[in-house]
Design a protein around this motif. Structure first.
Motif, short mmCIF file in Angstrom:
data_model
loop_
_atom_site.label_atom_id
_atom_site.label_comp_id
_atom_site.label_asym_id
_atom_site.label_seq_id
_atom_site.Cartn_x
_atom_site.Cartn_y
_atom_site.Cartn_z
N LEU A 84 24.60 -40.73 -21.02
CA LEU A 84 25.61 -41.62 -21.57
C LEU A 84 26.98 -41.35 -20.95
O LEU A 84 27.39 -40.20 -20.79
CB LEU A 84 25.70 -41.43 -23.09
CG LEU A 84 24.44 -41.76 -23.88
CD1 LEU A 84 24.59 -41.29 -25.32
CD2 LEU A 84 24.13 -43.25 -23.82
N GLN A 118 30.10 -45.45 -23.39
CA GLN A 118 28.85 -45.67 -24.12
C GLN A 118 28.77 -44.78 -25.35
O GLN A 118 28.31 -45.21 -26.41
CB GLN A 118 27.66 -45.43 -23.20
CG GLN A 118 27.51 -46.48 -22.11
CD GLN A 118 26.56 -46.06 -21.00
OE1 GLN A 118 26.14 -44.91 -20.93
NE2 GLN A 118 26.23 -46.99 -20.12
N LEU A 127 23.02 -52.37 -25.12
CA LEU A 127 22.82 -51.00 -24.63
C LEU A 127 21.44 -50.54 -25.06
O LEU A 127 21.14 -50.47 -26.25
CB LEU A 127 23.90 -50.07 -25.18
CG LEU A 127 23.79 -48.60 -24.75
CD1 LEU A 127 24.00 -48.46 -23.24
CD2 LEU A 127 24.81 -47.74 -25.50
N VAL A 130 18.97 -45.09 -19.51
CA VAL A 130 20.00 -45.95 -20.10
C VAL A 130 20.07 -47.25 -19.30
O VAL A 130 20.10 -47.23 -18.07
CB VAL A 130 21.39 -45.28 -20.08
CG1 VAL A 130 22.44 -46.21 -20.70
CG2 VAL A 130 21.36 -43.94 -20.79
N ASP A 144 22.60 -50.57 -19.51
CA ASP A 144 23.82 -51.11 -20.12
C ASP A 144 24.06 -52.49 -19.52
O ASP A 144 24.31 -52.61 -18.32
CB ASP A 144 24.99 -50.17 -19.84
CG ASP A 144 26.25 -50.54 -20.61
OD1 ASP A 144 26.31 -51.67 -21.15
OD2 ASP A 144 27.17 -49.71 -20.65
#
Length: 292
Positions: free
Chosen positions: A163, A167, A243, A268, A270
């Motif tokens: 992250l 985030q 996200l 992750v 995004d």
């Protein structure tokens, strides 16, 4: 409802096996007329599954004009359209027989419906044959009375393995997220809600939240007991940012009966502006516990 060993282990540890058996009788395979009507009013659907190549579990957001999700029979729903370009569940939803969990949440009414089953791609999107259909209480659902639809932003998603600072701030300001889990015979999708700050980010690859009392079935925690893989989905209700996190989670029990879920980030995605929906400000659920 037949629970697997993971859910039974959590139910027994918390001491709610009899209550879980009683609540589990509400789970069926059929889609009742009131549930079918509810589905056709919604502009979004959250779906969870495992990537067929990596095994990573993700939760994704599907959107459309109301009616894009509808019951086409007592045990099947159809979804017009599919995941956005670059969504991590694109490959999974292109394969017939993929185990999926879905949750339909209406912020306007604080109602939700969960349907788990197997998906099949169709010419217009996908169909899901139901194994489990059930509704839940409105605990921890924030009310958002209005929304509008805008054109989806054409911004390439950003990928990572931990992250960023922005985030982390976004997660810690969230009042809602969705969680996808799996077990040997299927998948499930649920939601978690609370006052902003109920999710704690402790490092770029670690976050946790307190598990608030719910329906006593412990489907999510039971799945995590059997298979630690899971996916989290956080929405920016005002900007449309999405996200998605994939990783593994474990549940810690303290001596006072409280539970904390600790999640380790492994991937992750995004996607700014990925959702075309823009919702109004929240009215927090009166069931949300005060933050300690």
């Amino acid at each position: 409802m037949t629970y697997h060993s993971g859910s039974r282990a959590v139910q027994d540890r918390v001491g709610v096996r009899d209550l879980a058996d009683h609540v589990g009788r509400s789970i069926g395979q059929g889609i009742r007329p009131v549930a079918a009507a509810f589905l056709e009013l919604q502009p979004m659907l959250v779906i969870g599954a495992a990537d067929p190549d990596t095994g990573a579990v993700w939760a994704s957001l599907l959107t459309g004009e109301p009616g894009f999700v509808r019951a086409t029979g007592p045990h099947r729903i159809s979804v017009r359209g599919g995941p956005r370009e670059g969504d991590p569940l694109t490959a999974a939803l292109a394969i017939a027989g993929t185990a999926v969990g879905t949750i339909e949440l209406d912020p306007r009414t604080r109602r939700r419906m969960r349907l788990n089953g197997r998906s099949t791609p169709t010419a217009r999107g996908l169909a899901i044959d139901a194994d489990q259909v059930f509704s839940n209480c409105p605990k921890y659902l924030q009310r958002r009375e209005t929304y509008e639809t805008v054109e989806r932003a054409a911004v390439a998603p950003r990928h990572g393995s931990e992250l960023t600072s922005s985030q982390r701030e976004f997660i810690e300001s969230a009042d809602t997220f969705f969680i996808a889990t799996v077990h040997a015979h299927g998948a499930d999708a649920s939601h978690r809600g609370g006052n902003p700050g109920f999710v704690h980010v402790t490092s770029p690859r670690e976050l946790n939240w307190r598990d608030y009392p719910g329906n006593s079935m412990y489907l999510t925690l039971g799945n995590l007991t059997a298979d630690a893989r899971c996916g989290l989905l956080f929405l920016d209700w005002t900007s449309g940012a999405v996200l998605q996190l994939t990783g593994r989670a474990r549940t810690e029990f303290d001596g006072e009966g409280e539970r904390t879920v600790r999640f380790t980030v492994e991937g992750v995605v995004d996607a700014p502006g990925a959702s075309p929906l823009r919702w109004g400000p929240p009215e927090y659920s009166p069931a949300n516990p005060a933050l300690s």
